[in-house]
Each structure stands twice: as C-alpha cells, then as structure tokens.
Design a protein around this motif. Sequence first.
Motif, PDB file in Angstrom:
ATOM      1  N   SER A  33     -15.770  12.350  51.771  1.00  0.00           N
ATOM      2  CA  SER A  33     -15.945  13.453  50.842  1.00  0.00           C
ATOM      3  C   SER A  33     -15.778  14.770  51.597  1.00  0.00           C
ATOM      4  O   SER A  33     -15.778  14.813  52.831  1.00  0.00           O
ATOM      5  CB  SER A  33     -17.323  13.393  50.193  1.00  0.00           C
ATOM      6  N   ARG A  34     -15.660  15.842  50.842  1.00  0.00           N
ATOM      7  CA  ARG A  34     -15.477  17.153  51.457  1.00  0.00           C
ATOM      8  C   ARG A  34     -16.671  17.510  52.342  1.00  0.00           C
ATOM      9  O   ARG A  34     -16.505  18.017  53.460  1.00  0.00           O
ATOM     10  CB  ARG A  34     -15.292  18.212  50.387  1.00  0.00           C
ATOM     11  N   GLN A  36     -18.708  15.487  53.896  1.00  0.00           N
ATOM     12  CA  GLN A  36     -18.679  14.670  55.113  1.00  0.00           C
ATOM     13  C   GLN A  36     -17.640  15.203  56.090  1.00  0.00           C
ATOM     14  O   GLN A  36     -17.887  15.259  57.300  1.00  0.00           O
ATOM     15  CB  GLN A  36     -18.371  13.222  54.765  1.00  0.00           C
ATOM     16  N   LYS A  37     -16.462  15.603  55.584  1.00  0.00           N
ATOM     17  CA  LYS A  37     -15.414  16.148  56.460  1.00  0.00           C
ATOM     18  C   LYS A  37     -15.888  17.445  57.117  1.00  0.00           C
ATOM     19  O   LYS A  37     -15.683  17.653  58.322  1.00  0.00           O
ATOM     20  CB  LYS A  37     -14.140  16.414  55.662  1.00  0.00           C
ATOM     21  N   GLU A  38     -16.521  18.309  56.333  1.00  0.00           N
ATOM     22  CA  GLU A  38     -17.003  19.572  56.894  1.00  0.00           C
ATOM     23  C   GLU A  38     -18.088  19.331  57.939  1.00  0.00           C
ATOM     24  O   GLU A  38     -18.125  20.007  58.964  1.00  0.00           O
ATOM     25  CB  GLU A  38     -17.520  20.475  55.771  1.00  0.00           C
ATOM     26  N   ARG A  39     -18.974  18.359  57.690  1.00  0.00           N
ATOM     27  CA  ARG A  39     -20.024  18.040  58.652  1.00  0.00           C
ATOM     28  C   ARG A  39     -19.419  17.518  59.949  1.00  0.00           C
ATOM     29  O   ARG A  39     -19.814  17.927  61.048  1.00  0.00           O
ATOM     30  CB  ARG A  39     -20.993  17.013  58.072  1.00  0.00           C
ATOM     31  N   LEU A  40     -18.422  16.627  59.829  1.00  0.00           N
ATOM     32  CA  LEU A  40     -17.768  16.092  61.022  1.00  0.00           C
ATOM     33  C   LEU A  40     -17.037  17.182  61.797  1.00  0.00           C
ATOM     34  O   LEU A  40     -17.078  17.209  63.030  1.00  0.00           O
ATOM     35  CB  LEU A  40     -16.788  14.978  60.639  1.00  0.00           C
ATOM     36  N   GLN A  41     -16.375  18.091  61.081  1.00  0.00           N
ATOM     37  CA  GLN A  41     -15.685  19.185  61.755  1.00  0.00           C
ATOM     38  C   GLN A  41     -16.677  20.079  62.495  1.00  0.00           C
ATOM     39  O   GLN A  41     -16.418  20.508  63.625  1.00  0.00           O
ATOM     40  CB  GLN A  41     -14.877  20.001  60.752  1.00  0.00           C
ATOM     41  N   ALA A  42     -17.821  20.359  61.861  1.00  0.00           N
ATOM     42  CA  ALA A  42     -18.843  21.186  62.501  1.00  0.00           C
ATOM     43  C   ALA A  42     -19.399  20.486  63.741  1.00  0.00           C
ATOM     44  O   ALA A  42     -19.591  21.121  64.784  1.00  0.00           O
ATOM     45  CB  ALA A  42     -19.962  21.491  61.506  1.00  0.00           C
TER      46      ALA A  42
END
Length: 62
Positions: A33-34, A36-42
């Motif tokens: 999900s968006r 999850q992607k943002e958390r992984l990028q952070a």
Amino acid sequence: MVEIINLRRARKAQAKRKAEQEAARNRTLHGLSRAQKERLQAENRDAENHLDQHRLEPKYEE
C-alpha cells in the motif's frame, strides 16, 4: 485416435500461463500500500543517513 494440436496455440497458452503465474508472484512480492511504501522509503532514508553520518573519510597524505 489422437487429437491434433496446434503447436503455436499450445506455446502461446503455455507462455500465458507462465506470465500469469509470474504476475501473481510479483503482486505478492511488490503489492504494498502507499503507506507501507512511504514507511519503507522513510526507513531506508533514515538508515542511509545513519550510515553516512558514520562514514570515515580517507586521509590522504600528499
């Protein structure tokens, strides 16, 4: 009596089945999900910054 098979159609059907299996596998691996992607990028950005802060600069003697 043996049924006659069109080899071109059989190859295309086999390729289509393989592509569908690979697509299903990729959906499970990369289907995030968006949030999850943002958390992984952070997390990756924070880890990279942490490593950069601890990087040792080479001392060149000239």
